[in-house]
Write a protein that holds these residues in place. Sequence first.
Motif, mmCIF file in Angstrom:
data_model
loop_
_atom_site.group_PDB
_atom_site.id
_atom_site.type_symbol
_atom_site.label_atom_id
_atom_site.label_comp_id
_atom_site.label_asym_id
_atom_site.label_seq_id
_atom_site.Cartn_x
_atom_site.Cartn_y
_atom_site.Cartn_z
ATOM 1 N N PHE A 131 0.879 -1.182 0.000
ATOM 2 C CA PHE A 131 0.000 0.000 0.000
ATOM 3 C C PHE A 131 0.911 1.225 0.000
ATOM 4 N N ASP A 132 0.758 2.091 -0.979
ATOM 5 C CA ASP A 132 1.610 3.287 -0.961
ATOM 6 C C ASP A 132 0.902 4.477 -1.572
ATOM 7 N N TYR A 133 1.354 5.657 -1.138
ATOM 8 C CA TYR A 133 0.795 6.928 -1.600
ATOM 9 C C TYR A 133 1.046 7.103 -3.091
ATOM 10 N N ASN A 168 2.604 -2.055 9.545
ATOM 11 C CA ASN A 168 2.330 -0.610 9.544
ATOM 12 C C ASN A 168 3.654 0.125 9.455
ATOM 13 N N ASN A 169 4.103 0.341 8.229
ATOM 14 C CA ASN A 169 5.444 0.889 7.996
ATOM 15 C C ASN A 169 5.423 2.326 7.480
ATOM 16 N N ALA A 170 4.325 2.747 6.836
ATOM 17 C CA ALA A 170 4.308 4.091 6.231
ATOM 18 C C ALA A 170 4.601 5.137 7.296
ATOM 19 N N ASN A 203 7.151 15.996 17.054
ATOM 20 C CA ASN A 203 6.004 15.359 16.371
ATOM 21 C C ASN A 203 6.301 13.883 16.061
ATOM 22 N N TYR A 204 7.441 13.628 15.468
ATOM 23 C CA TYR A 204 7.806 12.266 15.043
ATOM 24 C C TYR A 204 7.981 11.337 16.244
ATOM 25 N N SER A 205 8.719 11.804 17.273
ATOM 26 C CA SER A 205 8.950 10.929 18.430
ATOM 27 C C SER A 205 7.645 10.667 19.177
ATOM 28 N N TYR A 264 19.259 4.324 12.731
ATOM 29 C CA TYR A 264 19.528 5.050 11.483
ATOM 30 C C TYR A 264 19.591 4.040 10.337
ATOM 31 N N VAL A 265 18.656 4.179 9.397
ATOM 32 C CA VAL A 265 18.584 3.265 8.253
ATOM 33 C C VAL A 265 18.820 4.077 6.978
ATOM 34 N N ILE A 266 19.606 3.531 6.066
ATOM 35 C CA ILE A 266 19.924 4.256 4.829
ATOM 36 C C ILE A 266 18.761 4.072 3.842
ATOM 37 N N THR A 267 17.913 5.095 3.737
ATOM 38 C CA THR A 267 16.720 5.054 2.865
ATOM 39 C C THR A 267 16.481 6.457 2.304
ATOM 40 N N PRO A 268 15.503 6.603 1.384
ATOM 41 C CA PRO A 268 15.175 7.953 0.899
ATOM 42 C C PRO A 268 14.828 8.924 2.035
#
Length: 248
Positions: A37-39, A90-92, A155-157, A188-192
Amino acid sequence: MVKGLENKTAIVTGGCRGIGKAIVERLAHDGAKVFAFDYVIPKPDEVFIEEIDIKGLVKCIQVDVTQDNSVNNAVQEVMNDTGRIDILINNAGITRDNLLMRMSETEWDSVLNTNLKGAFLCTKAVSRIMMNQRSGRIINMGSIVGSIGNAGQVNYSSSKAGLIGMTKSLAKELGSRNILVNLIAPGYVITPMTEKLTDEQKQLYINNIPLKRGALPKDIANAVAFFTSDDSAYITGQVMHVDGGLAI
Ligand code: NDP
């Protein structure tokens, strides 16, 4: 080859890039039919999954996880296709970093809506199906900052800390139906998502990680594979840090 997820159906939100894409590939490798499922989903001529042997197991559906209708329609599409849902990841997630004094209400709302409300809507949409099946695995993608906090990410935390509460409450609510709910907290994960950090910020993370490298998306997908396997059949309501030791 060890597989184990044959005849299982999985949904991975935010599954078209970054960590989500690695999870999609791993679950398909393990034999599941996987719905990303993605935007923004790949165009028909775009190569999304390169490996021929798992291509047929993966389908992308355009979904905005913040919208109830969008989530419910997509879950119905999955049910029409496979008639069951065994795994929800639930990853998004998004970041809109700012110091509290400068953080707008929109920056707060968009992060909480995507990261926390999105997980609530997706979980609600699949929970009845899993309850009827008397089995299911739900894995929420948290972050170490949900436990240890981070300046500039109120907000994120908060959204990731909220997911910890959601995970533990759902583990209690759904356990009697054999639905296991756990949370993975990457560092820390190397992603976009982390591409936008400056080189200095990236190096600071690496200096503070005992294993001296950022995670690859597949490091996180490996932990997801554990929580979807029979090996974790007696584990629920847990937070697993997959961070190379960053949060120690
Ligand atoms: P990316 O930004 O690379 O990928 C996130 C995915 O979520 C994108 O495909 C994005 O879609 C999708 N998405 C965003 N909003 C929505 C929405 N409303 N509806 C549906 N899909 C949406 O992030 P990562 O792969 O790095 O992160 C994945 C998860 O891991 C997130 O929850 C993140 O918080 C968490 N995490 C990441 C860490 C890291 O270092 N990278 C560290 C700790 C946790 P699109 O691109 O189409 O907008």
